[in-house]
Design an enzyme around this catalytic site. Structure first.
Site, short mmCIF file in Angstrom:
data_model
loop_
_atom_site.label_atom_id
_atom_site.label_comp_id
_atom_site.label_asym_id
_atom_site.label_seq_id
_atom_site.Cartn_x
_atom_site.Cartn_y
_atom_site.Cartn_z
N HIS A 76 0.83 -1.22 0.00
CA HIS A 76 0.00 0.00 0.00
C HIS A 76 0.86 1.26 0.00
O HIS A 76 1.98 1.27 0.51
CB HIS A 76 -1.00 0.00 1.15
CG HIS A 76 -0.41 -0.05 2.54
ND1 HIS A 76 -0.02 1.07 3.21
CD2 HIS A 76 -0.18 -1.10 3.37
CE1 HIS A 76 0.43 0.73 4.42
NE2 HIS A 76 0.35 -0.58 4.53
N ASP A 78 0.02 4.36 1.30
CA ASP A 78 -0.12 5.33 2.40
C ASP A 78 0.66 4.90 3.63
O ASP A 78 0.98 3.73 3.81
CB ASP A 78 -1.59 5.55 2.75
CG ASP A 78 -2.29 4.28 3.23
OD1 ASP A 78 -2.05 3.22 2.62
OD2 ASP A 78 -3.06 4.35 4.20
N ASP A 115 6.26 0.74 6.78
CA ASP A 115 4.93 0.18 6.59
C ASP A 115 4.12 1.20 5.78
O ASP A 115 3.57 2.14 6.35
CB ASP A 115 4.29 -0.07 7.96
CG ASP A 115 2.85 -0.54 7.89
OD1 ASP A 115 2.42 -0.98 6.83
OD2 ASP A 115 2.16 -0.42 8.92
N GLU A 145 -4.99 2.20 3.09
CA GLU A 145 -4.93 0.94 3.84
C GLU A 145 -4.98 1.21 5.34
O GLU A 145 -5.63 0.47 6.09
CB GLU A 145 -3.66 0.17 3.47
CG GLU A 145 -3.62 -1.26 3.98
CD GLU A 145 -3.03 -1.42 5.38
OE1 GLU A 145 -3.12 -2.51 5.94
OE2 GLU A 145 -2.49 -0.42 5.92
N GLU A 146 -4.30 2.25 5.77
CA GLU A 146 -4.17 2.51 7.20
C GLU A 146 -5.43 3.09 7.83
O GLU A 146 -5.52 3.24 9.04
CB GLU A 146 -2.99 3.45 7.46
CG GLU A 146 -1.64 2.92 6.99
CD GLU A 146 -1.12 1.77 7.84
OE1 GLU A 146 -1.87 1.29 8.71
OE2 GLU A 146 0.02 1.34 7.62
N ASP A 169 3.56 -6.69 3.15
CA ASP A 169 3.14 -5.76 4.20
C ASP A 169 3.28 -6.38 5.58
O ASP A 169 2.46 -6.15 6.46
CB ASP A 169 1.68 -5.34 3.95
CG ASP A 169 1.24 -4.20 4.84
OD1 ASP A 169 2.11 -3.53 5.44
OD2 ASP A 169 0.02 -3.97 4.97
N HIS A 457 3.93 2.63 13.18
CA HIS A 457 2.88 3.56 13.58
C HIS A 457 3.30 4.45 14.74
O HIS A 457 2.47 5.12 15.34
CB HIS A 457 1.57 2.84 13.93
CG HIS A 457 0.95 2.11 12.78
ND1 HIS A 457 -0.30 1.54 12.84
CD2 HIS A 457 1.40 1.85 11.53
CE1 HIS A 457 -0.60 0.97 11.69
NE2 HIS A 457 0.44 1.13 10.88
#
Length: 481
Positions: A76, A78, A115, A145-146, A169, A457
């Site tokens: 992904h 984002d 990520d 995605e997030e 991922d 994150h």
């Protein structure tokens, strides 16, 4: 020369650094999507880009590989955008400031976006290098995605010929993922009634927590800053009179909040001092509770200005505190089939005081669809009792384990031959787009993998340099065989 130009494999790090130079937080992926389209055109490859900024790039098979099964490489575009309080980066227009420390790449003061920028970098490096042998490759880069896998949900797969996917991922080398939880986001809105009062304003701050990914790290028992602050509010309510002006914590549904702040109003300094004593007692109790998972937990109640403020009415505050403390949070149950796997959980990721409502956002996950729906209904009923509203969005299916998987068998065999040891084959509680792709592509055979990353994150995110190279060599061997 880029910061990462001396690292190997050179092509992977070149594209990763270029991606890091483009703002690409969730909802702001157009620029990086256009970058991928420009890459495809430069290399003479077929490319599709849709209105959600998803990108599909196709490279036909190498000579002698035309009869092999096509392969999807998927990641992904984002990233989760988190930064330290003193960081001046504007994620909407600034690139990241990369650094190297030992065997790790990081971003100064922010998340790194390994990520899932490393997946895009791997795929672009493969597509750009004509010396790499491979079957027909279909690189699928999704958006959003997030924040609920929005891009994958609307992706048109009609141009894809493959029924085999390597999802890139994952964040731990040597672990092949073959299943994941489904999930959704719950948005709870409590209408606010306010009144004007005079007194001493004070700021209540909970911080110093580790936070983390609400799927991959929900099993670590880490403190949720918003829940901790709510517990302190409850302690204060039992021993000190005050009114609530606002409460705000967390930034993303799928991140465990590291900090939360509330503005309170006290009648006088004497009552404020009494409350500060209560906070010291709460801190002592909570530090014992989270001494292992969050040893840096901090709770501070600091005096601010004196004057008027619009505060929650007593009735509204009662409803708000009930929502913050009574609704479940964290692990609901563990899997009976796979040891150590969280089966169902939820995470209070965002608390935000707006002009006319208190907003709570939860990430709900489960590998059992019926269990997820039951949890949603449980929360809906509790929310209704407090006079609040709830809406569900970003619902995505679980990726169910396949008993027969030729791709999984190949990945295990080749990994063992290359590294001399068996990889672990696991399912995870975090969400992956494989479930959505499996709902669109019949008989999809899928494995997820990736290099070592930590602190995803969070501003402590790190991407392992040597692991990126080892996984690159593994990918090339998979393509060759």
């Amino acid at each position: 020369m880029g910061i990462l130009s001396a690292l190997k494999p050179a092509g992977v790090w070149k594209y990763f650094e270029e991606i890091c130079g483009i703002p690409h937080g969730s909802g702001n992926e157009k620029a990086v999507s256009d970058y991928c389209v420009a890459f495809a055109k430069k290399h003479g490859l077929e490319v599709w880009q849709d209105e959600a900024w998803n990108v599909v790039i196709v490279k036909e098979a190498s000579a002698g590989y035309e009869d092999r099964e096509p392969l999807i490489l998927q990641g992904h575009l984002d990233m989760v955008c988190e930064k330290k309080p003193d960081c001046t980066i504007d994620f909407t227009k600034d690139g990241l400031r990369l650094g190297i420390e030992g065997d790790y790449v990081y971003a100064e003061g922010t998340t790194l976006g390994g990520d899932d920028g490393i997946a895009v970098a791997y795929a672009l490096a493969i597509l750009a290098d004509d010396s790499i042998v491979h079957p027909r490759l279909e690189a699928v880069f999704t958006t959003g995605e997030e924040v609920g896998m929005d891009g994958a949900t609307v992706l048109d797969v009609s141009m894809l010929k493959s029924h085999t996917v390597l999802n890139l991922d994952s964040e731990e080398e040597g672990i092949l993922l073959v299943g994941c939880a489904g999930g959704c986001s719950a948005k709870i809105s409590l209408p606010l009634k306010k009144e004007t009062k005079s007194g001493i304003q004070a700021a209540l701050l909970v911080d110093g927590l580790k936070g983390g990914h609400s799927g991959a790290e929900i099993d670590k028992g880490r403190a949720n800053a918003s829940r901790v602050l709510a517990a302190v509010l409850a302690d204060l309510r039992a021993d000190a009179a005050y009114s609530l002006v606002s409460i705000d914590g967390g930034q993303k549904d799928n991140a465990i909040p590291r900090a939360c702040r509330a503005a309170l109003l006290f009648s006088d300094d004497e009552m404020l001092k009494k409350a500060q004593a209560v906070c010291r007692g709460s801190l002592e109790r909570l530090q014992k509770e989270y001494r292992i998972s969050d040893p840096e937990l901090s709770i501070r109640l600091q005096r601010q200005e004196e004057g008027e403020a619009k505060v929650f009415t007593e009735e509204t505050f009662s409803h708000a505190l009930a929502l913050l403390t009574v609704l479940p949070n964290g692990i609901i149950c563990m899997s009976p089939d796979m040891e150590g796997l969280v089966q169902t959980s939820l995470n209070l990721g965002v608390v935000k005081t707006e002009a006319d409502r208190l907003l709570l956002r939860y990430s709900i996950r489960s590998s059992v669809g019926a269990e997820k729906e039951a949890l949603v209904e449980q929360i809906r009923q509790a929310v209704r009792l407090e006079g609040a509203l709830m809406e569900i969005n970003g619902d995505y299916p679980a990726w169910e384990y396949r008993k027969e998987s030729p791709l999984r068998d190949d990945c295990v065999r080749i990994y063992k031959e290359l590294f001399g040891k068996e990889p672990k084959v696991e399912a995870i509680h975090a969400g992956l787009e494989c479930g959505i792709l499996a709902s669109k592509i019949p008989d999809l055979d899928c494995v997820s993998m990736g290099p070592d990353m930590s602190g995803i994150h969070t501003t402590e995110e790190r991407l392992c340099i040597s692991s990126v190279e080892r996984m690159w060599n593994y990918l090339l061997e998979l393509l060759k065989r």
